[in-house]
Write a protein that holds these residues in place. Structure first.
Motif, PDB file in Angstrom:
ATOM      1  N   ALA A  80      32.595  64.158  30.933  1.00 32.28           N
ATOM      2  CA  ALA A  80      33.865  64.259  31.741  1.00 32.28           C
ATOM      3  C   ALA A  80      34.487  62.760  32.227  1.00 32.28           C
ATOM      4  N   ALA A  81      35.848  62.932  32.168  1.00 31.38           N
ATOM      5  CA  ALA A  81      36.479  61.586  32.500  1.00 31.38           C
ATOM      6  C   ALA A  81      37.594  61.688  33.546  1.00 31.38           C
ATOM      7  N   GLU A  85      35.943  66.733  29.131  1.00 30.24           N
ATOM      8  CA  GLU A  85      36.549  67.497  30.292  1.00 30.24           C
ATOM      9  C   GLU A  85      37.516  66.360  31.362  1.00 30.24           C
ATOM     10  N   ILE A  86      38.807  66.524  31.339  1.00 27.26           N
ATOM     11  CA  ILE A  86      39.332  65.843  32.286  1.00 27.26           C
ATOM     12  C   ILE A  86      39.466  66.335  33.535  1.00 27.26           C
ATOM     13  N   LEU A 111      38.695  62.657  39.572  1.00 26.18           N
ATOM     14  CA  LEU A 111      37.869  61.296  39.381  1.00 26.18           C
ATOM     15  C   LEU A 111      38.879  60.025  38.984  1.00 26.18           C
ATOM     16  N   ARG A 112      40.088  60.264  39.458  1.00 26.77           N
ATOM     17  CA  ARG A 112      40.997  59.133  39.237  1.00 26.77           C
ATOM     18  C   ARG A 112      40.772  58.091  40.358  1.00 26.77           C
ATOM     19  N   GLU A 113      41.098  56.953  40.110  1.00 34.20           N
ATOM     20  CA  GLU A 113      40.757  55.685  41.046  1.00 34.20           C
ATOM     21  C   GLU A 113      41.550  56.024  42.217  1.00 34.20           C
ATOM     22  N   ILE A 114      41.116  55.461  43.233  1.00 35.24           N
ATOM     23  CA  ILE A 114      42.116  55.126  44.516  1.00 35.24           C
ATOM     24  C   ILE A 114      43.271  54.811  44.437  1.00 35.24           C
ATOM     25  N   ASP A 115      44.288  55.129  45.163  1.00 27.89           N
ATOM     26  CA  ASP A 115      45.422  54.219  45.262  1.00 27.89           C
ATOM     27  C   ASP A 115      45.386  53.105  46.265  1.00 27.89           C
ATOM     28  N   PHE A 116      45.626  51.943  45.819  1.00 29.14           N
ATOM     29  CA  PHE A 116      45.195  50.785  46.743  1.00 29.14           C
ATOM     30  C   PHE A 116      46.604  50.556  47.379  1.00 29.14           C
ATOM     31  N   VAL A 122      32.737  59.325  33.166  1.00 31.05           N
ATOM     32  CA  VAL A 122      33.542  57.946  33.251  1.00 31.05           C
ATOM     33  C   VAL A 122      34.857  58.018  34.045  1.00 31.05           C
ATOM     34  N   ALA A 123      34.601  57.030  35.020  1.00 31.42           N
ATOM     35  CA  ALA A 123      35.732  56.991  36.014  1.00 31.42           C
ATOM     36  C   ALA A 123      35.879  55.486  36.421  1.00 31.42           C
TER      37      ALA A 123
END
Length: 203
Positions: free
Chosen positions: A53-54, A76-77, A81-86, A149-150
């Motif tokens: 998964a990613a 699997e997308i 799991l996307r990175e936080i918005d800074f 993977v994140a």
């Protein structure tokens, strides 16, 4: 039953050398980052991975791809799991931010929860979506091994939430996750346990 989740920070990106906060920005991998993905792929075969998964961001998908290809699996997308918005910190270095607003950087370093960068995603919201995604993967693979993977900040926040640690101290409790390295957690009905941290995959 126990699910093994192998948490991996994506490979090195073009912003890595300057330590810029990539966050929700889609930054490309370097040649080293692509090699870290290839090494992860070779490692995943030996590790007996059942699913991959990613995050939807390109740097995570490209890091995960060699493992999925080597295992004959589809990545699997997982949007959560996307990175936080800074926010204000996106694309900047700490030094650049400190020049503009040293007090904001001081608050962030002291407690990233109460002192998050202006406009950034709140840590509780990021932790909630990340832990929900990881628990869902564990539930879908109740006795399996999932390669995930994140991103560095998201995974460190998730580790704090799953292990009952204060979110605002993720930078102190988990100072870094190395690019392409594996951190293993195991999930059961009783909770989550940390088994290893920053295990290198290069042979």
């Amino acid at each position: 039953m126990t699910s093994r989740l192998l948490l991996v920070r994506h490979g090195e990106t073009e912003w890595h050398a300057e330590n810029r906060y990539a966050g929700s920005s889609d930054v490309a991998l370097t040649a080293k980052g692509r090699e870290q993905g290839a090494a992860l792929g070779r490692w995943a075969v030996r590790a007996g991975v059942d699913a991959v998964a990613a995050s939807p961001l390109g740097r995570a998908r490209l890091t995960a791809a060699p493992a999925a290809d080597a295992l004959g699996l589809r990545t699997e997308i997982v949007e959560e799991l996307r990175e936080i918005d800074f926010g204000w910190g996106e694309g900047r270095t700490i030094a650049e931010m400190a020049t503009e607003d040293p007090e904001a950087v001081r608050r962030f370093r002291e407690d990233a929860g109460s002192g998050g960068f202006p406009g950034s995603e709140p840590l509780p919201a990021a932790a909630a979506r990340a832990t929900a995604a990881l628990r869902a993967l564990a539930e879908r693979h109740p006795a399996g091994t999932v390669l995930v993977v994140a991103h560095s900040t998201l995974l460190r926040i998730a580790l704090c939430a799953l292990l009952g640690l204060p979110l605002g101290r993720y930078r102190q409790l988990f100072p870094r996750l190395d690019n392409g390295a594996v951190t293993e957690i195991r999930c059961t009905a009783a909770g989550t346990a940390l088994y290893s941290l920053n295990v290198p995959t290069a042979s």
